[in-house]
Design a protein around this motif. Structure first.
Motif, PDB file in Angstrom:
ATOM      1  N   PRO A   1     -34.303 -17.939 -57.535  1.00  0.00           N
ATOM      2  CA  PRO A   1     -33.545 -18.762 -56.841  1.00  0.00           C
ATOM      3  C   PRO A   1     -33.513 -18.755 -55.376  1.00  0.00           C
ATOM      4  CG  PRO A   1     -32.173 -16.755 -57.541  1.00  0.00           C
ATOM      5  CD  PRO A   1     -33.675 -16.751 -58.147  1.00  0.00           C
ATOM      6  N   ASP A   2     -32.980 -19.760 -54.557  1.00  0.00           N
ATOM      7  CA  ASP A   2     -32.782 -19.702 -53.290  1.00  0.00           C
ATOM      8  C   ASP A   2     -31.891 -18.595 -52.669  1.00  0.00           C
ATOM      9  OD1 ASP A   2     -34.791 -21.920 -52.955  1.00  0.00           O
ATOM     10  OD2 ASP A   2     -33.223 -23.379 -53.069  1.00  0.00           O
ATOM     11  N   PHE A   3     -30.739 -18.612 -53.689  1.00  0.00           N
ATOM     12  CA  PHE A   3     -29.776 -17.455 -53.341  1.00  0.00           C
ATOM     13  C   PHE A   3     -29.254 -17.113 -54.809  1.00  0.00           C
ATOM     14  CE2 PHE A   3     -27.620 -21.719 -52.840  1.00  0.00           C
ATOM     15  CZ  PHE A   3     -26.485 -21.493 -53.715  1.00  0.00           C
ATOM     16  N   ILE A   4     -28.536 -15.875 -54.858  1.00  0.00           N
ATOM     17  CA  ILE A   4     -27.812 -15.481 -55.907  1.00  0.00           C
ATOM     18  C   ILE A   4     -26.247 -15.510 -55.509  1.00  0.00           C
ATOM     19  CG2 ILE A   4     -27.314 -13.412 -57.215  1.00  0.00           C
ATOM     20  CD1 ILE A   4     -30.085 -12.704 -56.728  1.00  0.00           C
ATOM     21  N   GLU A   5     -25.582 -15.999 -56.563  1.00  0.00           N
ATOM     22  CA  GLU A   5     -24.252 -16.544 -56.322  1.00  0.00           C
ATOM     23  C   GLU A   5     -23.343 -15.435 -57.253  1.00  0.00           C
ATOM     24  OE1 GLU A   5     -21.977 -20.562 -56.247  1.00  0.00           O
ATOM     25  OE2 GLU A   5     -22.034 -19.783 -58.264  1.00  0.00           O
ATOM     26  N   ALA A   6     -22.489 -14.875 -56.404  1.00  0.00           N
ATOM     27  CA  ALA A   6     -21.709 -13.575 -56.828  1.00  0.00           C
ATOM     28  C   ALA A   6     -20.205 -14.157 -56.891  1.00  0.00           C
ATOM     29  CB  ALA A   6     -21.716 -12.505 -56.001  1.00  0.00           C
ATOM     30  N   ASP A   7     -19.330 -14.304 -57.647  1.00  0.00           N
ATOM     31  CA  ASP A   7     -17.957 -14.572 -57.834  1.00  0.00           C
ATOM     32  C   ASP A   7     -16.912 -13.462 -57.626  1.00  0.00           C
ATOM     33  OD1 ASP A   7     -15.623 -15.841 -58.302  1.00  0.00           O
ATOM     34  OD2 ASP A   7     -16.056 -16.824 -60.312  1.00  0.00           O
ATOM     35  N   VAL A   8     -16.450 -13.643 -56.720  1.00  0.00           N
ATOM     36  CA  VAL A   8     -15.308 -12.228 -56.272  1.00  0.00           C
ATOM     37  C   VAL A   8     -13.995 -12.816 -56.505  1.00  0.00           C
ATOM     38  CG1 VAL A   8     -16.873 -11.765 -54.363  1.00  0.00           C
ATOM     39  CG2 VAL A   8     -15.264 -13.491 -53.686  1.00  0.00           C
ATOM     40  N   THR A   9     -13.781 -13.854 -57.193  1.00  0.00           N
ATOM     41  CA  THR A   9     -12.410 -14.301 -57.310  1.00  0.00           C
ATOM     42  C   THR A   9     -11.608 -13.424 -57.971  1.00  0.00           C
ATOM     43  OG1 THR A   9     -13.205 -16.639 -57.560  1.00  0.00           O
ATOM     44  CG2 THR A   9     -11.127 -16.287 -58.106  1.00  0.00           C
ATOM     45  N   ASN A  10     -11.558 -12.532 -58.831  1.00  0.00           N
ATOM     46  CA  ASN A  10     -10.984 -11.714 -59.736  1.00  0.00           C
ATOM     47  C   ASN A  10     -10.823 -10.330 -59.102  1.00  0.00           C
ATOM     48  OD1 ASN A  10     -10.236 -13.657 -61.507  1.00  0.00           O
ATOM     49  ND2 ASN A  10     -11.968 -13.564 -62.783  1.00  0.00           N
ATOM     50  N   LEU A  11     -11.605 -10.122 -58.021  1.00  0.00           N
ATOM     51  CA  LEU A  11     -11.484  -8.756 -57.332  1.00  0.00           C
ATOM     52  C   LEU A  11     -10.153  -8.327 -56.537  1.00  0.00           C
ATOM     53  CD1 LEU A  11     -14.957  -8.326 -55.535  1.00  0.00           C
ATOM     54  CD2 LEU A  11     -14.283  -7.447 -57.758  1.00  0.00           C
ATOM     55  N   LYS A  12      -9.624  -7.308 -57.094  1.00  0.00           N
ATOM     56  CA  LYS A  12      -8.097  -6.774 -56.478  1.00  0.00           C
ATOM     57  C   LYS A  12      -8.440  -5.880 -55.627  1.00  0.00           C
ATOM     58  CE  LYS A  12      -5.540  -7.141 -61.019  1.00  0.00           C
ATOM     59  NZ  LYS A  12      -4.830  -6.492 -62.135  1.00  0.00           N
ATOM     60  N   ILE A  13      -7.693  -5.236 -54.785  1.00  0.00           N
ATOM     61  CA  ILE A  13      -7.691  -4.302 -53.982  1.00  0.00           C
ATOM     62  C   ILE A  13      -8.095  -3.113 -54.545  1.00  0.00           C
ATOM     63  CG2 ILE A  13      -6.404  -2.852 -52.264  1.00  0.00           C
ATOM     64  CD1 ILE A  13      -4.800  -5.199 -51.688  1.00  0.00           C
ATOM     65  N   GLY A  14      -9.350  -2.485 -54.134  1.00  0.00           N
ATOM     66  CA  GLY A  14      -9.718  -1.303 -54.831  1.00  0.00           C
ATOM     67  C   GLY A  14     -10.956  -1.474 -56.006  1.00  0.00           C
ATOM     68  N   ASN A  15     -10.989  -3.104 -56.221  1.00  0.00           N
ATOM     69  CA  ASN A  15     -12.022  -3.120 -57.095  1.00  0.00           C
ATOM     70  C   ASN A  15     -13.519  -3.278 -56.494  1.00  0.00           C
ATOM     71  OD1 ASN A  15     -10.248  -5.508 -59.484  1.00  0.00           O
ATOM     72  ND2 ASN A  15     -10.224  -3.148 -59.030  1.00  0.00           N
ATOM     73  N   LYS A  16     -14.452  -3.355 -57.077  1.00  0.00           N
ATOM     74  CA  LYS A  16     -15.975  -3.251 -56.527  1.00  0.00           C
ATOM     75  C   LYS A  16     -16.681  -4.380 -57.720  1.00  0.00           C
ATOM     76  CE  LYS A  16     -16.016   1.464 -55.320  1.00  0.00           C
ATOM     77  NZ  LYS A  16     -16.716   2.772 -55.518  1.00  0.00           N
ATOM     78  N   LEU A  17     -17.801  -5.043 -57.098  1.00  0.00           N
ATOM     79  CA  LEU A  17     -18.533  -5.889 -57.749  1.00  0.00           C
ATOM     80  C   LEU A  17     -19.963  -5.409 -57.797  1.00  0.00           C
ATOM     81  CD1 LEU A  17     -18.367  -8.825 -59.083  1.00  0.00           C
ATOM     82  CD2 LEU A  17     -19.497  -9.604 -57.009  1.00  0.00           C
ATOM     83  N   TYR A  18     -20.215  -4.984 -58.899  1.00  0.00           N
ATOM     84  CA  TYR A  18     -21.744  -4.482 -59.366  1.00  0.00           C
ATOM     85  C   TYR A  18     -22.808  -5.384 -59.699  1.00  0.00           C
ATOM     86  CZ  TYR A  18     -18.867  -0.183 -59.685  1.00  0.00           C
ATOM     87  OH  TYR A  18     -17.931   0.888 -59.635  1.00  0.00           O
ATOM     88  N   VAL A  19     -24.108  -4.914 -59.383  1.00  0.00           N
ATOM     89  CA  VAL A  19     -25.233  -6.040 -59.558  1.00  0.00           C
ATOM     90  C   VAL A  19     -25.302  -6.508 -60.974  1.00  0.00           C
ATOM     91  CG1 VAL A  19     -26.623  -4.954 -57.812  1.00  0.00           C
ATOM     92  CG2 VAL A  19     -26.829  -3.887 -59.865  1.00  0.00           C
ATOM     93  N   THR A  20     -24.533  -5.800 -61.915  1.00  0.00           N
ATOM     94  CA  THR A  20     -24.504  -6.196 -63.477  1.00  0.00           C
ATOM     95  C   THR A  20     -23.720  -7.585 -63.435  1.00  0.00           C
ATOM     96  OG1 THR A  20     -22.487  -4.686 -63.863  1.00  0.00           O
ATOM     97  CG2 THR A  20     -25.056  -3.972 -64.353  1.00  0.00           C
ATOM     98  N   ALA A  21     -22.904  -7.779 -62.583  1.00  0.00           N
ATOM     99  CA  ALA A  21     -22.310  -9.003 -62.661  1.00  0.00           C
ATOM    100  C   ALA A  21     -23.080 -10.298 -62.306  1.00  0.00           C
ATOM    101  CB  ALA A  21     -21.128  -9.151 -61.580  1.00  0.00           C
ATOM    102  N   VAL A  22     -24.260 -10.360 -61.959  1.00  0.00           N
ATOM    103  CA  VAL A  22     -24.982 -11.266 -61.467  1.00  0.00           C
ATOM    104  C   VAL A  22     -26.449 -11.158 -62.155  1.00  0.00           C
ATOM    105  CG1 VAL A  22     -24.023 -11.738 -59.180  1.00  0.00           C
ATOM    106  CG2 VAL A  22     -25.875 -10.052 -59.308  1.00  0.00           C
ATOM    107  N   VAL A  23     -26.663 -10.722 -63.261  1.00  0.00           N
ATOM    108  CA  VAL A  23     -27.876 -10.645 -64.175  1.00  0.00           C
ATOM    109  C   VAL A  23     -28.131 -12.035 -64.543  1.00  0.00           C
ATOM    110  CG1 VAL A  23     -27.398  -8.213 -65.051  1.00  0.00           C
ATOM    111  CG2 VAL A  23     -26.544 -10.183 -66.062  1.00  0.00           C
ATOM    112  N   SER A  24     -29.530 -12.214 -64.616  1.00  0.00           N
ATOM    113  CA  SER A  24     -29.918 -13.501 -65.141  1.00  0.00           C
ATOM    114  C   SER A  24     -31.124 -13.242 -65.732  1.00  0.00           C
ATOM    115  CB  SER A  24     -30.262 -14.357 -63.824  1.00  0.00           C
ATOM    116  OG  SER A  24     -31.159 -15.720 -64.233  1.00  0.00           O
TER     117      SER A  24
END
Length: 216
Positions: A138-161
């Motif tokens: 892809p031209d870019f990888i989209e990562a949805d951060v909507t549900n991240l609370k304070i202290g939460n982290k978004l890992y690469v496993t959230a954007v697997v394809s």
């Protein structure tokens, strides 16, 4: 993935003197790997503007004249330490059906829940190194951060394809929401606590006694 064309010409001499003369003439010495013997060529520095000075990624068509064209990707680039002029570029030839490794930019989607409550979104990575068939990248990888609370982290496993393989460990963090001085209570968390029969912290005094509204 988008592609751009760079017009250049093969180099007859690859010595230091010839390389210096090229740079003095506004040309950038380049090498194309991956198709057998390395192919040395040069192109005007301005031709690389849309390839180098952009946050986007592209595949490249190297047009070296006389009908010789090569599909490639940027592999490495060297800049002058003072002037930032381009000194040298390495390309890697793209062969049909062969996977390549590239760094793809990350675009975040949405506003993190923790940010709405006063937190700050911090980026650990701006690009992900992935491997796949060029046509599937892809031209870019989209990562949805909507549900991240304070202290939460978004890992690469959230954007697997299925289109590419991520070349990072599963515990690699893309971004996280950290606390800040402007932090406020998470309203949804409070509602969940009330539903569970817990007393919200905002209704408890400093020493655990109920406030005036809670006294008889």
């Amino acid at each position: 993935m988008k592609s751009i064309t760079i017009n250049g010409s093969k180099r007859e001499s690859v010595g230091k003197r010839a390389t210096k003369d090229l740079r003095n003439a506004g040309q950038v010495p380049c090498v194309l790997y991956g198709g057998g013997e390395p192919l040395h060529f040069s192109a005007e520095e301005i031709a690389f503007k849309s390839l180098v000075y952009t946050p986007d990624v592209h595949t490249v068509v190297l047009d070296l004249g006389k009908g010789e064209k090569f599909d490639a990707v940027l592999q490495d680039i060297q800049f002058h330490p003072v002037t930032d002029a381009i000194l040298h570029i390495d390309f890697y030839q793209v062969l049909e059906g062969k996977e390549i490794a590239m760094e793809i930019p990350i675009h975040t989607k949405g506003v993190a829940r923790g940010v709405k409550n006063g937190g700050v979104l911090r980026y650990n990575l701006r690009r992900l190194k992935v491997k796949g068939i060029p046509a599937n990248l892809p031209d870019f990888i989209e990562a949805d951060v909507t549900n991240l609370k304070i202290g939460n982290k978004l890992y690469v496993t959230a954007v697997v394809s299925d289109d590419y393989k991520i070349l990072h460990p599963d515990n690699t963090v893309i971004c996280q929401v950290k606390t800040s001085r402007n932090i406020i209570a998470d309203v949804e968390d409070e509602e969940e606590e009330v539903a569970a029969g817990e007393v919200p912290a905002t209704e408890v005094g400093a020493e655990g006694a109920t406030t005036e509204e809670g006294k008889e």
